[in-house]
Scaffold this active site. Sequence first.
Site, short mmCIF file in Angstrom:
data_model
loop_
_atom_site.label_atom_id
_atom_site.label_comp_id
_atom_site.label_asym_id
_atom_site.label_seq_id
_atom_site.Cartn_x
_atom_site.Cartn_y
_atom_site.Cartn_z
N ARG A 147 -2.33 -78.67 -54.45
CA ARG A 147 -2.66 -77.98 -55.29
C ARG A 147 -1.44 -77.50 -56.15
O ARG A 147 -0.81 -76.80 -55.34
CB ARG A 147 -3.76 -76.97 -55.45
CG ARG A 147 -4.36 -76.38 -56.53
CD ARG A 147 -5.28 -75.04 -56.64
NE ARG A 147 -4.36 -73.88 -56.61
CZ ARG A 147 -5.04 -72.79 -56.54
NH1 ARG A 147 -6.16 -72.72 -56.70
NH2 ARG A 147 -4.27 -71.66 -56.53
N TYR A 159 -1.91 -66.47 -62.77
CA TYR A 159 -2.59 -66.73 -61.42
C TYR A 159 -2.09 -67.79 -60.84
O TYR A 159 -2.01 -68.90 -61.21
CB TYR A 159 -4.24 -66.62 -62.05
CG TYR A 159 -4.82 -67.43 -60.93
CD1 TYR A 159 -5.36 -66.82 -59.93
CD2 TYR A 159 -5.18 -68.56 -61.15
CE1 TYR A 159 -6.26 -67.18 -58.97
CE2 TYR A 159 -5.99 -69.26 -59.87
CZ TYR A 159 -6.49 -68.62 -59.05
OH TYR A 159 -7.16 -69.12 -57.94
N ASP A 210 -5.86 -76.01 -61.01
CA ASP A 210 -6.72 -74.88 -61.05
C ASP A 210 -6.48 -74.29 -62.40
O ASP A 210 -5.43 -73.57 -62.61
CB ASP A 210 -6.68 -73.95 -60.02
CG ASP A 210 -7.99 -73.11 -60.39
OD1 ASP A 210 -8.82 -73.05 -61.08
OD2 ASP A 210 -7.81 -72.28 -59.10
N HIS A 212 -8.80 -72.40 -63.80
CA HIS A 212 -9.40 -71.23 -63.47
C HIS A 212 -10.11 -70.64 -64.68
O HIS A 212 -9.84 -69.37 -65.28
CB HIS A 212 -8.32 -69.98 -63.21
CG HIS A 212 -8.88 -69.28 -61.80
ND1 HIS A 212 -9.40 -68.11 -62.09
CD2 HIS A 212 -9.08 -69.51 -60.69
CE1 HIS A 212 -9.95 -67.48 -61.02
NE2 HIS A 212 -9.77 -68.59 -59.93
N GLU A 236 -9.30 -78.46 -61.91
CA GLU A 236 -10.38 -77.48 -61.61
C GLU A 236 -10.92 -76.49 -62.45
O GLU A 236 -9.68 -75.82 -63.24
CB GLU A 236 -9.92 -76.99 -60.35
CG GLU A 236 -10.91 -75.96 -59.81
CD GLU A 236 -10.16 -75.17 -58.24
OE1 GLU A 236 -10.59 -74.05 -57.73
OE2 GLU A 236 -9.35 -75.75 -57.95
N GLU A 262 -17.14 -73.08 -57.54
CA GLU A 262 -16.96 -72.02 -56.61
C GLU A 262 -17.62 -70.82 -56.74
O GLU A 262 -17.83 -70.10 -55.61
CB GLU A 262 -15.36 -71.90 -56.27
CG GLU A 262 -14.65 -71.07 -57.46
CD GLU A 262 -13.19 -70.98 -57.29
OE1 GLU A 262 -12.65 -69.90 -56.95
OE2 GLU A 262 -12.50 -71.98 -57.06
N ARG A 283 -17.54 -77.73 -56.07
CA ARG A 283 -16.83 -76.87 -55.09
C ARG A 283 -17.53 -75.61 -54.52
O ARG A 283 -17.00 -74.69 -54.00
CB ARG A 283 -15.62 -76.30 -55.86
CG ARG A 283 -14.85 -77.49 -56.20
CD ARG A 283 -13.45 -77.26 -56.76
NE ARG A 283 -12.84 -75.76 -56.68
CZ ARG A 283 -12.25 -75.51 -55.42
NH1 ARG A 283 -12.13 -76.30 -54.65
NH2 ARG A 283 -11.74 -74.13 -55.47
N GLU A 339 -10.64 -77.30 -49.60
CA GLU A 339 -9.52 -76.35 -49.84
C GLU A 339 -9.30 -75.79 -48.52
O GLU A 339 -10.21 -75.48 -47.87
CB GLU A 339 -9.89 -75.37 -51.01
CG GLU A 339 -8.72 -74.37 -51.32
CD GLU A 339 -9.20 -73.41 -52.39
OE1 GLU A 339 -8.20 -72.81 -52.77
OE2 GLU A 339 -10.38 -73.43 -52.71
N TRP A 402 -9.54 -64.99 -66.17
CA TRP A 402 -8.16 -64.99 -65.70
C TRP A 402 -7.91 -66.26 -64.74
O TRP A 402 -6.66 -66.54 -64.16
CB TRP A 402 -7.88 -63.83 -64.51
CG TRP A 402 -8.85 -63.78 -63.57
CD1 TRP A 402 -9.94 -62.99 -63.63
CD2 TRP A 402 -8.55 -64.20 -62.21
NE1 TRP A 402 -10.76 -62.86 -62.27
CE2 TRP A 402 -9.70 -63.53 -61.42
CE3 TRP A 402 -7.73 -64.39 -61.56
CZ2 TRP A 402 -9.70 -63.84 -60.01
CZ3 TRP A 402 -7.62 -64.72 -60.17
CH2 TRP A 402 -8.76 -64.48 -59.55
#
Length: 402
Positions: A147, A159, A210, A212, A236, A262, A283, A339, A402
Amino acid sequence: MKIADARVIVTCPGRNFVTLKIVTDEGVTGVGDATLNGRELAVASYLRDHVVPLLIGRDPARIEDTWQYLYQGAYWRRGPVTMSAIAAVDTALWDIKGKVAGLPVYQMLGGRSREGVTVYGHANGETVDQVLTEVARFVDLGYRAVRVQCGVPGLAKTYGVSGDKMFYEPADAALPSEATWSTERYLAHVPAVFARVRDEFGPHLRLLHDVHHRLTPIEAARLGRSLEPYALTWMEDPVPADLQEGFRLIRQHTTTPVAVGEVFNTVWDASQLIREQLIDYIRTTVVHAGGITHLRRIFDFAALHHVRSGSHGATDLSPVCMAAALQLDIAIPNFGLQEYMRHTDQTDQVFPHDYHFEGGYLHPSEAPGLGVDIDEEAAARYPYSPAYLPVNRLEDGTVHPW
């Protein structure tokens, strides 16, 4: 055999973890992860005050019945606190069942579907040159997937970019820290990052990124299209998944694969995305989606719709959860990626385990059960320490994902 005791253990060997340890009247024990990043004590209280009293005297072999009892019997269903608590019970019961049977859990899930579990690491840096150095480090370690996160010019903090490259932990303060975000700066910078990475490492290394949850659907579509030349394995969490229709707009404009989930807790959170094939990887995790029992249901449903697993595996998942995830990863037919953020030496001491990384793959334990435990004496040396995830604001001060 009956459940004689159940202990909730909160420890902080570098970061906070919540673990449930179930003990039977015959001395067989099982462990389950109940960690909810930034809200750990809420789950600990839910377990101690509302779940543990229900477990004493129950038959530990009745995993499905116990799952339904805790889920349907609560009336107030779903949500991260409830499902993390149920996950801890479910995982601990699978651990006990494996020990009683003398088999690793994956053997009771149908046995191996592969020889090893492909995992990805986190390469990040403030500059592109730093990112290239970190990607090279993971390649040298044997990783087959990486990643990539990079600082954004003009932003003080981003982030996914950390000082400690191997043990990144975003929950970093007793009260939430704040950062400033600019979508415009981000969208202008990311394609150039991946152009450099792909040019340096060639076409075969699997690359991920990612987002996010920070974009709107049309912004995510623009990003996905701009990244198509670099053949990402996935993009992601491009948008918040609350409005799942938004993923249709992303699908209409880009072929970059999408991974999400996630923060999902049940199959109902993911059902539309999976059924309409709006994502490519789901995820969800053992700890946040109700344990091995329910996560297997999610993955089986996903398999019917050409969606593969890509489970979250950041440092807020203890080695107990990672051990359980690997038992499931090795068995399901539609595994995609796992991950894998390594834990600190202190964490590994508190949670002794024998899963291991070799040749780009993680390998689950062959010991009966999950092959992981908690050293309660060591855990007691690391008391709980408040730690919150950060908050993001736009340049004008508006709170933003974030």
